[in-house]
Write a protein that holds these residues in place. Structure first.
Motif, PDB file in Angstrom:
ATOM      1  N   TRP A 182      47.834  37.827  44.244  1.00 21.32           N
ATOM      2  CA  TRP A 182      46.396  37.766  43.956  1.00 21.32           C
ATOM      3  C   TRP A 182      45.850  39.173  44.068  1.00 21.32           C
ATOM      4  CZ3 TRP A 182      44.525  32.968  47.238  1.00 21.32           C
ATOM      5  CH2 TRP A 182      45.271  31.855  46.846  1.00 21.32           C
ATOM      6  N   LEU A 183      45.425  39.714  42.955  1.00 20.14           N
ATOM      7  CA  LEU A 183      45.069  41.130  42.880  1.00 20.14           C
ATOM      8  C   LEU A 183      43.998  41.537  43.889  1.00 20.14           C
ATOM      9  CD1 LEU A 183      46.048  43.539  41.267  1.00 20.14           C
ATOM     10  CD2 LEU A 183      44.251  43.099  39.602  1.00 20.14           C
ATOM     11  N   PRO A 184      42.873  40.799  44.018  1.00 18.84           N
ATOM     12  CA  PRO A 184      41.866  41.221  45.013  1.00 18.84           C
ATOM     13  C   PRO A 184      42.403  41.183  46.443  1.00 18.84           C
ATOM     14  CG  PRO A 184      40.921  39.674  43.439  1.00 18.84           C
ATOM     15  CD  PRO A 184      42.396  39.661  43.221  1.00 18.84           C
ATOM     16  N   VAL A 185      43.183  40.152  46.772  1.00 17.28           N
ATOM     17  CA  VAL A 185      43.743  40.046  48.124  1.00 17.28           C
ATOM     18  C   VAL A 185      44.741  41.166  48.379  1.00 17.28           C
ATOM     19  CG1 VAL A 185      45.057  38.568  49.697  1.00 17.28           C
ATOM     20  CG2 VAL A 185      43.361  37.562  48.159  1.00 17.28           C
ATOM     21  N   ASP A 186      45.583  41.459  47.390  1.00 14.06           N
ATOM     22  CA  ASP A 186      46.556  42.547  47.547  1.00 14.06           C
ATOM     23  C   ASP A 186      45.856  43.889  47.712  1.00 14.06           C
ATOM     24  OD1 ASP A 186      48.597  40.747  47.368  1.00 14.06           O
ATOM     25  OD2 ASP A 186      49.046  41.136  45.258  1.00 14.06           O
ATOM     26  N   ALA A 187      44.720  44.075  47.025  1.00 16.61           N
ATOM     27  CA  ALA A 187      43.964  45.314  47.178  1.00 16.61           C
ATOM     28  C   ALA A 187      43.414  45.442  48.600  1.00 16.61           C
ATOM     29  CB  ALA A 187      42.824  45.358  46.158  1.00 16.61           C
ATOM     30  N   VAL A 188      42.950  44.334  49.184  1.00 16.61           N
ATOM     31  CA  VAL A 188      42.456  44.361  50.562  1.00 16.61           C
ATOM     32  C   VAL A 188      43.596  44.649  51.530  1.00 16.61           C
ATOM     33  CG1 VAL A 188      41.428  42.955  52.389  1.00 16.61           C
ATOM     34  CG2 VAL A 188      40.514  42.833  50.071  1.00 16.61           C
ATOM     35  N   LEU A 189      44.735  43.987  51.328  1.00 17.81           N
ATOM     36  CA  LEU A 189      45.876  44.199  52.232  1.00 17.81           C
ATOM     37  C   LEU A 189      46.386  45.633  52.174  1.00 17.81           C
ATOM     38  CD1 LEU A 189      47.878  40.870  51.638  1.00 17.81           C
ATOM     39  CD2 LEU A 189      46.410  41.460  53.577  1.00 17.81           C
ATOM     40  N   ALA A 190      46.285  46.247  50.980  1.00 16.35           N
ATOM     41  CA  ALA A 190      46.742  47.630  50.835  1.00 16.35           C
ATOM     42  C   ALA A 190      45.677  48.641  51.226  1.00 16.35           C
ATOM     43  CB  ALA A 190      47.190  47.879  49.388  1.00 16.35           C
ATOM     44  N   GLY A 191      44.460  48.167  51.542  1.00 14.66           N
ATOM     45  CA  GLY A 191      43.382  49.081  51.895  1.00 14.66           C
ATOM     46  C   GLY A 191      42.840  49.873  50.723  1.00 14.66           C
ATOM     47  N   GLN A 192      43.044  49.368  49.512  1.00 11.04           N
ATOM     48  CA  GLN A 192      42.571  50.066  48.310  1.00 11.04           C
ATOM     49  C   GLN A 192      41.173  49.544  47.961  1.00 11.04           C
ATOM     50  OE1 GLN A 192      45.558  49.602  45.260  1.00 11.04           O
ATOM     51  NE2 GLN A 192      47.126  50.697  46.429  1.00 11.04           N
ATOM     52  N   TRP A 193      40.185  50.002  48.689  1.00  7.30           N
ATOM     53  CA  TRP A 193      38.821  49.514  48.516  1.00  7.30           C
ATOM     54  C   TRP A 193      38.222  49.952  47.188  1.00  7.30           C
ATOM     55  CZ3 TRP A 193      38.669  45.925  51.863  1.00  7.30           C
ATOM     56  CH2 TRP A 193      39.284  46.088  53.100  1.00  7.30           C
ATOM     57  N   GLY A 194      38.666  51.093  46.681  1.00  9.73           N
ATOM     58  CA  GLY A 194      38.194  51.519  45.364  1.00  9.73           C
ATOM     59  C   GLY A 194      38.665  50.569  44.278  1.00  9.73           C
ATOM     60  N   THR A 195      39.916  50.105  44.391  1.00  8.55           N
ATOM     61  CA  THR A 195      40.436  49.139  43.423  1.00  8.55           C
ATOM     62  C   THR A 195      39.679  47.819  43.523  1.00  8.55           C
ATOM     63  OG1 THR A 195      42.639  50.135  43.516  1.00  8.55           O
ATOM     64  CG2 THR A 195      42.492  47.884  42.692  1.00  8.55           C
ATOM     65  N   LEU A 196      39.397  47.371  44.758  1.00 11.14           N
ATOM     66  CA  LEU A 196      38.646  46.132  44.936  1.00 11.14           C
ATOM     67  C   LEU A 196      37.247  46.250  44.338  1.00 11.14           C
ATOM     68  CD1 LEU A 196      38.632  43.293  46.236  1.00 11.14           C
ATOM     69  CD2 LEU A 196      37.670  44.358  48.286  1.00 11.14           C
ATOM     70  N   GLY A 197      36.600  47.394  44.578  1.00 10.36           N
ATOM     71  CA  GLY A 197      35.274  47.600  43.999  1.00 10.36           C
ATOM     72  C   GLY A 197      35.311  47.619  42.481  1.00 10.36           C
ATOM     73  N   SER A 198      36.370  48.208  41.917  1.00  6.55           N
ATOM     74  CA  SER A 198      36.503  48.240  40.460  1.00  6.55           C
ATOM     75  C   SER A 198      36.664  46.835  39.887  1.00  6.55           C
ATOM     76  CB  SER A 198      37.699  49.108  40.071  1.00  6.55           C
ATOM     77  OG  SER A 198      37.884  49.124  38.664  1.00  6.55           O
ATOM     78  N   ILE A 199      37.393  45.972  40.604  1.00  5.09           N
ATOM     79  CA  ILE A 199      37.594  44.597  40.134  1.00  5.09           C
ATOM     80  C   ILE A 199      36.256  43.874  40.036  1.00  5.09           C
ATOM     81  CG2 ILE A 199      38.566  42.352  40.753  1.00  5.09           C
ATOM     82  CD1 ILE A 199      40.952  43.853  41.943  1.00  5.09           C
ATOM     83  N   PHE A 200      35.449  43.953  41.099  1.00  2.00           N
ATOM     84  CA  PHE A 200      34.172  43.242  41.087  1.00  2.00           C
ATOM     85  C   PHE A 200      33.159  43.917  40.159  1.00  2.00           C
ATOM     86  CE2 PHE A 200      35.906  41.419  44.989  1.00  2.00           C
ATOM     87  CZ  PHE A 200      35.553  40.096  44.813  1.00  2.00           C
ATOM     88  N   ASN A 201      33.283  45.227  39.977  1.00  2.00           N
ATOM     89  CA  ASN A 201      32.412  45.919  39.020  1.00  2.00           C
ATOM     90  C   ASN A 201      32.682  45.438  37.604  1.00  2.00           C
ATOM     91  OD1 ASN A 201      30.553  47.856  37.997  1.00  2.00           O
ATOM     92  ND2 ASN A 201      32.269  49.220  37.551  1.00  2.00           N
ATOM     93  N   ARG A 202      33.953  45.296  37.272  1.00  2.00           N
ATOM     94  CA  ARG A 202      34.319  44.849  35.933  1.00  2.00           C
ATOM     95  C   ARG A 202      34.065  43.352  35.747  1.00  2.00           C
ATOM     96  NH1 ARG A 202      37.147  49.051  33.699  1.00  2.00           N
ATOM     97  NH2 ARG A 202      38.030  47.807  32.037  1.00  2.00           N
TER      98      ARG A 202
END
Length: 355
Positions: A182-202
């Protein structure tokens, strides 16, 4: 109450079995041959027969049905004819991508629809009510994909404040390591907050599209339900007792909550099963676009898996809704009670009146 909920679960299981049977029968009767779709129109009869044997499509209908039924009970929804990937894994990976925008979109529809519908009912017959009716009529007459294209034209093309509709991540975003799939969950687990923000922005325009599209029918339902209650005898009695208009309106909202919860579950089921077109507009890698691609290719396991999971999710939502309404409404608890005396003592619909 427990017996009532268990009876609803039993009915849901029977309906799920019927859904499995119906989806298998309808998909099996679809025109076209998957083997021909795989090999092309110039495939030889020998090649078609070989592919049908490999896919198990040469077996009798009843044997294929029971094979599918027993595999489904084990959680195995088969493999795609075209990609060879597991349908269960594809659904497990793509369904959260759909929920990323679906849940916030429905919450936005709830806020907008409840607010505007309540305002229209409170100001019935006035300018606010007439304006609400015009806006709702326009939104309900507009297909979901047209609304999505209109929002893209405004916010992406003209104002240039929305990202391009090219999926969940841009070319510059770093894909997080796969842990859950799950891309958003994996972004949180990896600490990639910029990626998570990009997901919700898009996902912003997707959320806005769903919010506006479903706010119209939800708001109309709120207005209709509130007007019926506001014109009921119990409300007239509450007014005669000298209650303030705000108190009366709050009691009316409480009385209509069961209908609103029911309609919200119906909207969730409709949004989940109808996500294909809007996901295609935004190139979103969710379950809707994936299922649409399966339908266009005639990928039987993908179609059956999508129908089954969407139906099971809707049935689960209805069971949870029954349980919630039973907990919140004493009249429903009394009617659902096995005791005849409790059923006869069920209170009539009434509005609480403060002295």
């Amino acid at each position: 109450m427990i017996r009532y909920i268990l009876s609803r679960l039993l009915i849901a299981v029977l309906l799920l079995w019927g859904l499995v049977t119906l989806s298998f029968a309808l998909v099996s009767l679809l025109p076209g041959d998957p083997a021909v779709a795989l090999l092309g129109e110039y495939a030889t009869p020998a090649d078609v027969a070989r592919i049908n044997a490999e896919l198990g499509l040469d077996k009798p209908f009843v044997e294929r049905y029971f094979d599918y039924l027993f595999r489904t009970l084990r959680g195995d929804l088969g493999t795609s004819f075209f990609t060879g990937s597991s349908v269960s894994e594809e659904l497990w990976t793509r369904l959260p991508n759909t929920l990323v925008y679906l849940v916030p979109g429905l919450l936005l529809a709830l806020v907008i629809g409840l607010g505007l519908g309540a305002m229209a009912a409170y100001r019935a017959g006035r300018f606010a009510d007439r304006s609400f009716t015009v806006v709702v009529s326009i939104l309900m007459a507009m297909p979901e994909f047209v609304l999505a294209l209109l929002l893209l034209f405004i916010f992406y093309q003209q104002l240039q404040i929305a990202p391009a509709p090219l999926g969940m991540l841009s070319a510059t975003d770093i894909t997080p390591p796969k842990v859950t799939g799950w891309l958003p969950v994996d972004a949180v687990l990896a600490g990639q907050w910029g990626t998570l923000g990009s997901i919700f922005n898009r996902a912003g325009l997707l959320i806005l599209t769903l919010g506006l599209f479903f706010a119209a029918p939800f708001g109309k339902t709120v207005r209709t339900g509130l007007l019926q209650i506001l014109n009921s005898p119990q409300i007239e009695f509450a007014k005669a007792c000298g209650l303030r208009p705000s108190q009366v309106f709050r009691y009316a909202l409480t009385d209509v909550r069961g209908a609103l919860m029911t309609y919200m579950v119906l909207l969730f089921a409709a949004a989940l099963s109808g996500a294909a077109i809007v996901e295609s507009v935004f190139s979103w890698p969710g379950v809707g676009g994936w299922s649409l691609d399966g339908v266009l290719k005639g990928d039987v396991p993908v179609i059956q898996g999508f129908v089954l999971v969407m139906g099971a999710t809707s049935l689960l939502g209805y069971v949870i809704l029954d349980a919630l309404i039973t907990l919140l409404d004493p009249r429903t608890r009394a009617i659902a009670a096995p005791s005849r005396r409790m059923r006869e003592a069920a209170p009539a619909p009434a509005v609480a009146v403060a002295s």
